[in-house]
Design a protein around this motif. Structure first.
Motif: not given
Length: 336
Positions: A4-12, A126-130
């Motif tokens: 599991a990816i815990y904290g799947a935000g921009s990078l996850g 890097g990544a950004t949640l848009i």
């Protein structure tokens, strides 16, 4: 193998898309209801330097059902003790927790779950949640790397399994000098995420703006001097010896370091600092776990860190709404 990816935000979200696309048994865990519902409905939508839309399994933390063989931790460090304590009973008896967080999180995590279950991974992209369910990859696909290491006692089988999992996305450099890799990433984050947040800009704005370049090269030297005083041997970053490039003792070497900043950041110039993303959303950021770590080590070891001290102060003022996210904030930083 369940992970599991815990904290799947921009990078996850980006990592989860790559893993799910490869057929991995992975869950994307997040507390944000809109984000989880969007992932469930539309899958992970990735734009930017790549384009893909991948069906994923997205859940809330309360829906997690162990045991997990691999937990990839991608939250901010602000609530690590509570988060890791929550995840501990969900790990399989021989499972491992891999922190992909910024800063130096491994020692604190190892205190809770044991060093034999603690691994660290430096994310070099890097990544950004848009939008909910949508993340923009901001690094050149050719510049995607992980640097992975482990605490004492982690089994070889577990280490190999994590490496194989992450290699489904991009190359993984095995790092025997985990703390050296962490400090190298800390140097980059303190400089480009810290100053990018100060000026409300991207990594490229830091590396390509003359005023920011002059501050950045001084910020990097403070990190190098502090890390060396702490006994750290900085690890190479994508094959480059950053201490050789950015440690300086003469004006000529300092000028050379300033000139190569745009070249060094070329593949990552579009990264928006995660701290800046947090401030734009009205959230607290993890400056104390990034620049603040350098300041704390500096105080302990007697190494002056005036640039990092000022970056921490300015970002906290931005958090409180006392300063706008604006390039003019660079003028608040003084140096000789």
């Amino acid at each position: 193998m369940k992970c599991a990816i815990y904290g799947a935000g921009s990078l996850g979200t980006v990592l989860g898309a790559y893993l799910a696309e490869s057929g991995a048994d992975v869950e994307l865990v997040n507390r944000n209801r809109a984000h989880v519902e969007a992932l469930r409905k539309n899958g992970a939508v990735i734009s930017g330097t790549v384009q893909k839309q991948v069906p994923v399994r997205a859940i809330f933390p309360e829906e997690m059902e162990g045991p997990y063989d691999i937990l990839l931790l991608m939250t901010k460090q602000l609530n690590n003790r509570e988060t890791v304590s929550f995840l501990k009973p969900l790990l399989a008896p021989d499972g491992v927790l891999v922190t992909l967080q910024n800063g130096l999180p491994e020692p604190g995590i190892a205190e809770i779950i044991g060093p034999e279950r603690t691994m660290g991974c430096v994310v070099e992209w890097g990544a950004t949640l848009i939008a909910p369910g949508c993340s923009r990859l901001t690094s050149d696909p050719e510049g995607l790397y992980f640097h992975m290491g482990r605490m004492p006692g982690v089994r070889d089988e577990s280490f190999a399994a994590v490496r194989a999992l992450l290699e489904r996305m991009c190359p993984v450099a095995v790092e025997n000098n985990l703390m050296g890799a962490r400090w190298s990433k800390l140097l980059i984050n303190a400089t480009f995420s810290g100053l990018g947040t100060v000026m409300g800009g991207l990594f490229g704005d830091v590396s390509e703006t003359p005023k920011a370049q002059k501050i950045a090269i001084r910020c990097m030297k403070e990190c190098i001097d502090t890390g060396r005083a702490a006994g750290v041997t900085f690890a190479p970053v994508q094959g480059k010896n950053i201490t050789m490039l950015f440690s300086w003792h003469t004006p000529v070497k300092r000028f050379f370091g300033e000139r190569i900043l745009p070249i060094a950041m070329k593949k990552h110039r579009l990264i928006e600092p995660s701290m800046l993303q947090d401030l734009k959303k009205g959230k607290l950021c993890e400056v104390d776990a990034i620049n603040g770590v350098i300041c704390a080590y500096g105080r302990k070891l007697g190494i002056p860190t005036p640039i990092n001290d000022q970056i921490v102060d300015i970002i906290h003022r931005e958090e409180r709404g006392e300063l706008r996210l604006d390039p003019s904030n660079l003028d608040l930083i003084t140096f000789r």
